[in-house]
Write an enzyme that holds these catalytic residues in place. Structure first.
Site, PDB file in Angstrom:
ATOM      1  N   LYS A   1       8.908  38.647  63.164  1.00  0.00           N
ATOM      2  CA  LYS A   1       8.692  39.987  63.722  1.00  0.00           C
ATOM      3  C   LYS A   1       8.193  40.890  62.613  1.00  0.00           C
ATOM      4  O   LYS A   1       8.475  40.646  61.430  1.00  0.00           O
ATOM      5  CB  LYS A   1       9.996  40.553  64.284  1.00  0.00           C
ATOM      6  CG  LYS A   1       9.781  41.643  65.309  1.00  0.00           C
ATOM      7  CD  LYS A   1       9.500  41.064  66.678  1.00  0.00           C
ATOM      8  CE  LYS A   1       9.241  42.133  67.713  1.00  0.00           C
ATOM      9  NZ  LYS A   1       9.240  41.568  69.071  1.00  0.00           N
TER      10      LYS A   1
HETATM   11  P1  NAD Z   1       5.721  49.878  75.023  1.00  0.00           P
HETATM   12  O1  NAD Z   1       5.664  50.636  73.755  1.00  0.00           O
HETATM   13  O2  NAD Z   1       4.468  49.524  75.712  1.00  0.00           O
HETATM   14  O3  NAD Z   1       6.659  50.648  76.081  1.00  0.00           O
HETATM   15  C1  NAD Z   1       7.954  51.059  75.782  1.00  0.00           C
HETATM   16  C2  NAD Z   1       8.456  51.929  76.934  1.00  0.00           C
HETATM   17  O4  NAD Z   1       9.826  52.283  76.701  1.00  0.00           O
HETATM   18  C3  NAD Z   1       7.701  53.257  77.071  1.00  0.00           C
HETATM   19  O5  NAD Z   1       7.609  53.589  78.447  1.00  0.00           O
HETATM   20  C4  NAD Z   1       8.622  54.241  76.348  1.00  0.00           C
HETATM   21  O6  NAD Z   1       8.424  55.579  76.783  1.00  0.00           O
HETATM   22  C5  NAD Z   1       9.961  53.700  76.763  1.00  0.00           C
HETATM   23  N1  NAD Z   1      11.062  54.092  75.888  1.00  0.00           N
HETATM   24  C6  NAD Z   1      11.076  54.157  74.541  1.00  0.00           C
HETATM   25  N2  NAD Z   1      12.273  54.570  74.120  1.00  0.00           N
HETATM   26  C7  NAD Z   1      13.031  54.741  75.223  1.00  0.00           C
HETATM   27  C8  NAD Z   1      14.365  55.169  75.451  1.00  0.00           C
HETATM   28  N3  NAD Z   1      15.167  55.471  74.437  1.00  0.00           N
HETATM   29  N4  NAD Z   1      14.811  55.216  76.735  1.00  0.00           N
HETATM   30  C9  NAD Z   1      14.012  54.886  77.755  1.00  0.00           C
HETATM   31  N5  NAD Z   1      12.736  54.495  77.616  1.00  0.00           N
HETATM   32  C10 NAD Z   1      12.263  54.437  76.365  1.00  0.00           C
HETATM   33  O7  NAD Z   1       6.590  48.543  74.701  1.00  0.00           O
HETATM   34  P2  NAD Z   1       6.617  47.185  75.535  1.00  0.00           P
HETATM   35  O8  NAD Z   1       5.669  46.251  74.909  1.00  0.00           O
HETATM   36  O9  NAD Z   1       6.560  47.490  76.991  1.00  0.00           O
HETATM   37  O10 NAD Z   1       8.077  46.653  75.145  1.00  0.00           O
HETATM   38  C11 NAD Z   1       9.241  47.033  75.872  1.00  0.00           C
HETATM   39  C12 NAD Z   1      10.374  46.064  75.535  1.00  0.00           C
HETATM   40  O11 NAD Z   1       9.983  44.733  75.911  1.00  0.00           O
HETATM   41  C13 NAD Z   1      10.729  45.979  74.052  1.00  0.00           C
HETATM   42  O12 NAD Z   1      12.102  45.704  73.921  1.00  0.00           O
HETATM   43  C14 NAD Z   1       9.927  44.771  73.575  1.00  0.00           C
HETATM   44  O13 NAD Z   1      10.452  44.195  72.394  1.00  0.00           O
HETATM   45  C15 NAD Z   1      10.099  43.872  74.784  1.00  0.00           C
HETATM   46  N6  NAD Z   1       9.110  42.804  74.889  1.00  0.00           N
HETATM   47  C16 NAD Z   1       7.770  43.088  74.931  1.00  0.00           C
HETATM   48  C17 NAD Z   1       6.853  42.065  75.064  1.00  0.00           C
HETATM   49  C18 NAD Z   1       5.372  42.323  75.190  1.00  0.00           C
HETATM   50  O14 NAD Z   1       4.641  41.373  75.498  1.00  0.00           O
HETATM   51  N7  NAD Z   1       4.885  43.544  75.004  1.00  0.00           N
HETATM   52  C19 NAD Z   1       7.292  40.736  75.123  1.00  0.00           C
HETATM   53  C20 NAD Z   1       8.666  40.465  75.091  1.00  0.00           C
HETATM   54  C21 NAD Z   1       9.552  41.517  74.981  1.00  0.00           C
END
Ligand code: NAD
Length: 415
Positions: free
Chosen positions: A105
């Site tokens: 990561k």
């Molecule tokens: P992103 O940055 O696209 O979106 C994050 C979202 O969470 C946004 O809507 C933001 O406003 C919201 N957010 C941030 N802080 C917050 C809070 N304190 N309370 C409520 N909402 C909040 O990120 P993403 O890629 O959608 O990732 C989201 C989660 O999924 C993370 O935990 C990430 O590690 C996990 N994840 C992502 C992927 C991927 O392919 N992008 C894969 C596996 C896991």
């Protein structure tokens, strides 16, 4: 009170798996300790000419089963311990879904909303060049995470390639299609979460069409998954982002919420629903709760208010150890992050395979292979959980940890 930090949670989960597996202290230490870590100071020239330093990290938690694989996060509160936790979860995740990868990561401590596109490009390129010795298509492959996107991955790929003197698409995944991205990657994590929600509901004889859901986080993962749930017939009653949430007991018009977000940048103020805050969303009277934002939101207190029967963890590490215990006591079925959100890394693997072969697959091929792998992984984990009388989280961890330990034992210890 137990330490609710992501690293404490990740270490406690590993300790539980080690205890179930009966491994000795030496193996525990091997699996708990990141193999390689890099902390880099990243100088950035701001648009107004002044220079600031941001701190960046890359951690390879384990590389015994293959190259490191894991996202790159841009958020103000990123630190080395958070990156260590996220890298450890990637190790178990890749092993659970049988990818030939270790876990890694990266992160840079900055709030991307405060930087211009030009500044984000410069910091991405400088961060990439600082961690260059660690990464590569056979060493460590990056993907988008919170605060980064396919453009970020294109800049990383370009910086790496320019420095090597030829184009190397397989150094990142989650790239735009125009530079070797894969069909289906942008929605893969969300699709995978919906497959896992459908699978766990099916175990109880319930269909997605019969349930209501609340989704926390409306970014790359949460927005698509709210849409896919609605398309599958689920009543999506609430969604939120970091600014707040909206709810409508009869179900939100998810495409209209998406259009609102495109226009305003947030779900807040969506005219087809009532405002709700992020904590209240977690306690809504829904069947299915999907945290898809950040770590640690389901702690001892918030977990005690959860009314959902199922929690499917789209986010990494949304539940603390204490939160997990409370959910278990309340009979809530939790599909753990290392299984539930693995669809993203599965299609990242497909993208890497395609880039290495320079031969691209069709979207139906990708969707079908994703669905097969997710359902096969779910079946293995659910069967272990039933047979051993443990939670899906402990089953997934035991399976992932055991596969990594097997790789260590088989390779032997050098020298
Ligand atoms: P992103 O940055 O696209 O979106 C994050 C979202 O969470 C946004 O809507 C933001 O406003 C919201 N957010 C941030 N802080 C917050 C809070 N304190 N309370 C409520 N909402 C909040 O990120 P993403 O890629 O959608 O990732 C989201 C989660 O999924 C993370 O935990 C990430 O590690 C996990 N994840 C992502 C992927 C991927 O392919 N992008 C894969 C596996 C896991």
């Amino acid at each position: 009170m137990a330490d609710p930090s992501p690293l404490a949670t990740a270490r406690a989960q590993l300790a539980t798996a080690i205890e179930i597996l009966g491994y000795d202290d030496g193996m525990h230490a091997m699996l708990a300790t990141p193999r390689r870590e890099m902390h880099v100071a990243v100088p950035l020239r701001r648009d107004d000419g002044h220079v600031e330093i941001r701190h960046g990290y890359r951690v390879q938690h384990n590389i015994s089963r293959g190259p490191g694989k894991g996202g790159l996060r841009y958020a103000a509160n990123v630190d080395l311990d958070e990156v260590r936790a996220l890298a450890m979860w990637m190790t178990w995740k890749c092993a659970v879904v049988e990818l030939p990868y270790g876990g890694a990561k990266g992160g840079v401590a900055l709030d991307p909303s405060r930087y211009s596109p030009g500044e984000l490009e410069r910091i991405t390129r400088r961060y990439t060049s600082e961690i260059m010795p660690m990464i590569g298509p056979e060493r460590d492959i990056m993907a988008p995470d919170v605060g980064t996107n396919e453009q970020t991955m294109a800049w990383v790929m370009d910086t790496y390639s320019v420095n090597r003197g030829y184009t190397i698409p397989a150094v990142t995944t989650g790239k735009p299609l125009s530079v070797g991205g894969s069909l289906g990657r942008a929605t893969a994590t969300s699709r995978g979460v919906v497959h896992m929600a459908a699978a766990t509901l099916a175990d109880a004889g319930v269909d997605l069409r019969e349930v209501s859901a609340a989704v926390q986080g409306f970014g790359k993962v949460g927005s698509h998954l709210a849409r896919f749930l609605a398309e599958a017939g689920t009543r999506v009653v609430a969604v939120s982002d970091e600014h707040g949430g909206v709810m409508a007991p009869d179900g939100l018009d998810v495409p209209a919420v998406l259009a609102h977000v495109q226009h305003t940048g947030t779900v807040v103020g969506f005219p087809g629903g009532e405002p709700i805050d992020n904590t209240a969303l977690l306690g809504l009277d829904v069947d299915l709760l999907v945290p898809a934002a950040v770590e640690g939101v389901l702690d001892e207190e918030t977990a005690a208010n959860v009314k959902a029967r199922w929690v499917v963890e789209a986010a990494n590490g949304p539940t603390t150890t204490a939160g997990d215990r409370v959910l278990a006591e309340r009979g809530v079925v939790v599909v753990p992050d290392i299984l539930a959100n693995a669809g993203g890394v599965v299609v990242s693997y497909f993208e890497w395979v395609q880039a290495n072969e320079a031969y691209w697959w069709t979207e139906p091929e990708i969707e079908e292979r994703l669905a097969q792998r997710m359902h096969r992984s779910y079946a293995t984990v659910a069967q272990y959980a039933r047979a051993e009388g443990v939670s899906l989280r402990d089953a997934a961890l035991v399976i992932g940890v055991r596969r990594v330990a097997e790789a260590h034992r088989t390779r032997g210890l050098y020298p």
